[in-house]
Design a protein around this motif. Structure first.
Motif, PDB file in Angstrom:
ATOM      1  N   SER A  27       0.832  -1.205   0.000  1.00 25.44           N
ATOM      2  CA  SER A  27       0.000   0.000   0.000  1.00 25.44           C
ATOM      3  C   SER A  27       0.867   1.256   0.000  1.00 25.44           C
ATOM      4  O   SER A  27       0.570   2.224  -0.709  1.00 25.44           O
ATOM      5  N   SER A 185      -9.372   4.167   0.249  1.00 23.42           N
ATOM      6  CA  SER A 185     -10.548   3.445   0.753  1.00 23.42           C
ATOM      7  C   SER A 185     -10.241   1.957   0.895  1.00 23.42           C
ATOM      8  O   SER A 185     -10.623   1.313   1.888  1.00 23.42           O
ATOM      9  N   ALA A 186      -9.532   1.385  -0.123  1.00 23.17           N
ATOM     10  CA  ALA A 186      -9.165  -0.034  -0.042  1.00 23.17           C
ATOM     11  C   ALA A 186      -8.275  -0.324   1.144  1.00 23.17           C
ATOM     12  O   ALA A 186      -8.424  -1.331   1.852  1.00 23.17           O
ATOM     13  N   VAL A 188      -8.122   1.397   3.955  1.00 28.27           N
ATOM     14  CA  VAL A 188      -8.917   1.505   5.187  1.00 28.27           C
ATOM     15  C   VAL A 188      -9.726   0.230   5.410  1.00 28.27           C
ATOM     16  O   VAL A 188      -9.748  -0.339   6.521  1.00 28.27           O
ATOM     17  N   TRP A 189     -10.388  -0.265   4.365  1.00 29.13           N
ATOM     18  CA  TRP A 189     -11.192  -1.487   4.531  1.00 29.13           C
ATOM     19  C   TRP A 189     -10.315  -2.698   4.817  1.00 29.13           C
ATOM     20  O   TRP A 189     -10.693  -3.571   5.607  1.00 29.13           O
ATOM     21  N   PHE A 190      -9.131  -2.758   4.182  1.00 28.99           N
ATOM     22  CA  PHE A 190      -8.208  -3.858   4.478  1.00 28.99           C
ATOM     23  C   PHE A 190      -7.790  -3.846   5.933  1.00 28.99           C
ATOM     24  O   PHE A 190      -7.709  -4.881   6.602  1.00 28.99           O
ATOM     25  N   SER A 191      -7.491  -2.638   6.453  1.00 30.51           N
ATOM     26  CA  SER A 191      -7.091  -2.531   7.855  1.00 30.51           C
ATOM     27  C   SER A 191      -8.217  -2.944   8.793  1.00 30.51           C
ATOM     28  O   SER A 191      -8.002  -3.640   9.793  1.00 30.51           O
ATOM     29  N   ILE A 192      -9.439  -2.522   8.451  1.00 31.23           N
ATOM     30  CA  ILE A 192     -10.582  -2.876   9.304  1.00 31.23           C
ATOM     31  C   ILE A 192     -10.794  -4.389   9.320  1.00 31.23           C
ATOM     32  O   ILE A 192     -10.983  -5.014  10.379  1.00 31.23           O
ATOM     33  N   ILE A 193     -10.774  -5.008   8.123  1.00 34.12           N
ATOM     34  CA  ILE A 193     -10.986  -6.465   8.040  1.00 34.12           C
ATOM     35  C   ILE A 193      -9.880  -7.205   8.785  1.00 34.12           C
ATOM     36  O   ILE A 193     -10.131  -8.181   9.515  1.00 34.12           O
TER      37      ILE A 193
END
Length: 528
Positions: A27, A185-186, A188-193
């Motif tokens: 990233s 955005s990708a 952020v979602w990767f970190s959340i998952i």
């Protein structure tokens, strides 16, 4: 068993960490590339806008030349043309870089349109120069060529070309920014998952490891505290898990060895105390012996002054020679007595000097302290030496004293608490020393100055000076740098002893061929 579980937990944690770090690295790299591409696109857009601004200003200046004459704005026109060329070079470099980074699909026609834009600008400048060269006196609004140049070529053709370039580049900037937003955005979602999946595992694993380690570590920790407090007879239980068995055994062995060492230390401490007491007794006796030897040495220095044989030998020789004469006359007796008297006086002076030094060493030098008016004392010294040596100039300088006090000497006489007779003796030694080591017709200066805490008396001669090697021994006893000089070499040693007794300081400064300066520093203890 516990070790295997620990390894399994560590392996899984490491794998998850590697995945997370790999995602972060990828990233970060993609973000860096996108930011660089965005910076290139923004720079290219700014250059297009700058080119548009510079071009329109150039066209205005060329129009001014049409109106006001050929040479109206030549310097400004050349400057703008140079700026346009520089801007075009930058645009080409940025467009090539942008095409290499984004591909021709994202940047269609950018490089080619720039070539056309450059040709259009050159065409406009050439047309302006041609119109200016015609030098047509017809009003500009009636010249068809000028109207076509201004209305069609510049207002329509050039404006459309530059606006198309700016619009195209704005789309590239927007596309790049949109891609960066999508990537963010990708991420952020990767970190959340990743947190949702890994968080429970980490919490559960830590809780499990804590429970597995808490009991044995608590037991070992409390046991080590007991041992650290000095109870080396305490032993930890050896029925814990296999992973802690060797640690418990090592701690128990350590406690046993520390118990043995403590016992040995106590034995050695007692032995060392005995040896220290013995050595202390020996050192006390040695110190007493050294003190006795030092006292004897000082006494010997005091007694040796009475054993100086040279003057006594001369006296005895004179007496023997006189007595051996059959019929000595009055003149013979007078000559012998004068010689005896001279030797006795010299012997007496030498003995007094040695006794003074000996008393100074054993702190038995007595001083008759009183208020001493330094200016009067020094003036008296100068007068005495001037009468004694009329061919030499003895000068007293008190200008520094008047500057330091800010008052006249008659208004604030300078006094110190000292033994006046001993100070006169010191001044006599220094002045006599200055006359011995300088030419007979050279001057001797006595300089008096003072501060709030100290008084300075300097004796300055302009003789041959003292070498740096000899200067460090100048205040030692029996030191004479001219073998033919009268005296035993005790004068400066006596001067230092007397000044030290006054809690003062004396030192010498000298350069060969330029004379010497002897400085006396006395504490200023009396009120002025």
């Amino acid at each position: 068993m516990y070790k295997r579980k620990l390894f399994l937990f560590g392996f899984i944690s490491a794998a998850v960490l590697v995945v997370a770090l790999t995602g972060v690295a990828v990233s970060a790299y993609i973000t860096k590339e996108n930011l660089r591409q965005s910076a290139t696109a923004q720079s290219l857009l700014s250059e297009h806008q700058m080119l548009s601004s510079i071009s329109y200003r150039l066209f205005k200046q060329l129009t001014d030349e049409l109106i006001f004459g050929r040479n109206a704005n030549q310097a400004l026109v050349r400057n703008k043309q140079a700026l346009i060329e520089q801007s075009l070079r930058v645009i080409r470099e940025l467009e090539l870089r942008q095409r290499n980074e984004l591909g021709p699909d994202v940047t269609p026609g950018s490089v080619e349109d720039t070539d056309e834009l450059q040709m259009l600008i050159s065409e406009i400048i050439t047309e302006f120069n041609a119109v200016i060269a015609m030098n047509d006196s017809t009003p500009l609004r009636q010249q068809e060529r000028v109207q076509r140049l201004l209305e069609f070529t510049i207002d329509n053709k050039f404006r459309e070309a530059i606006n198309a370039a700016v619009s195209r580049q704005s789309k590239v900037v927007s596309a790049t920014n949109a891609r960066i937003e999508a990537l963010n955005s990708a991420i952020v979602w990767f970190s959340i998952i990743l947190c949702v999946l890994v968080g429970p595992f980490i919490v559960f694993g830590c809780f499990w490891l804590f429970n597995q380690l808490y009991q044995p570590l608590t037991l070992i920790g409390s046991g080590t505290q007991i041992i650290a407090s000095g109870n080396y007879n305490f032993r930890l239980p050896e029925n814990l898990d296999q992973e802690f068995h060797s640690l418990v055994q090592s701690l128990n062995q350590l406690a046993g060895k520390m118990a043995e060492h403590e016992q040995q230390e106590e034995t050695m401490r007692q032995q060392l105390q005995i040896e220290v007491d013995q050595r202390t007794s020996e050192l006390t006796e040695a110190n007493r012996q050294l003190t006795l030897i030092d006292a004897r040495r000082k006494q010997f220095i005091a007694d040796i002054s009475h054993e100086l044989r040279t003057p006594l030998t001369v006296i005895r020789g004179e007496a023997q020679v006189t007595l051996r004469q059959n019929n000595p006359g009055v003149e013979d007796y007078r000559t012998a007595l004068e010689t005896v008297l001279d030797q006795v006086v010299s012997l007496s002076v030498l003995v007094d000097d040695l006794l003074l030094l000996a008393r100074a060493e054993i702190n038995q030098l007595r001083l008759l302290m009183d208020d001493v008016y330094l200016v009067d004392m020094l003036e008296n010294q100068v007068e005495q030496w001037q009468r004694k040596m009329p061919l030499r100039a003895f000068r007293l300088d008190v200008d520094g004293l008047a500057e330091a006090t800010g008052e006249g000497l008659s208004e604030a006489p300078l006094t110190v608490r000292a033994d006046e007779q001993r100070l006169r003796q010191v001044m006599t030694i220094l002045i006599d020393n200055a006359t011995r080591y300088s030419e007979p017709d050279s001057a001797i200066d006595i300089v008096l100055s003072a501060t709030a805490e100290q008084v300075f008396v300097r004796v300055v001669d302009y003789g041959t000076g003292i070498s740096p090697t000899d200067l460090q021994y100048i205040f030692e006893r029996f030191v004479r740098f001219k073998p033919r000089t009268d005296g035993a070499g005790l004068g400066l040693s006596i001067a230092r002893a007397l000044i030290d007794a006054h809690q003062g300081e004396i030192y010498a400064e000298s350069e060969q061929g330029q004379g010497s300066v002897f400085t006396i520093v006395l504490p200023r203890q009396a009120d002025e």
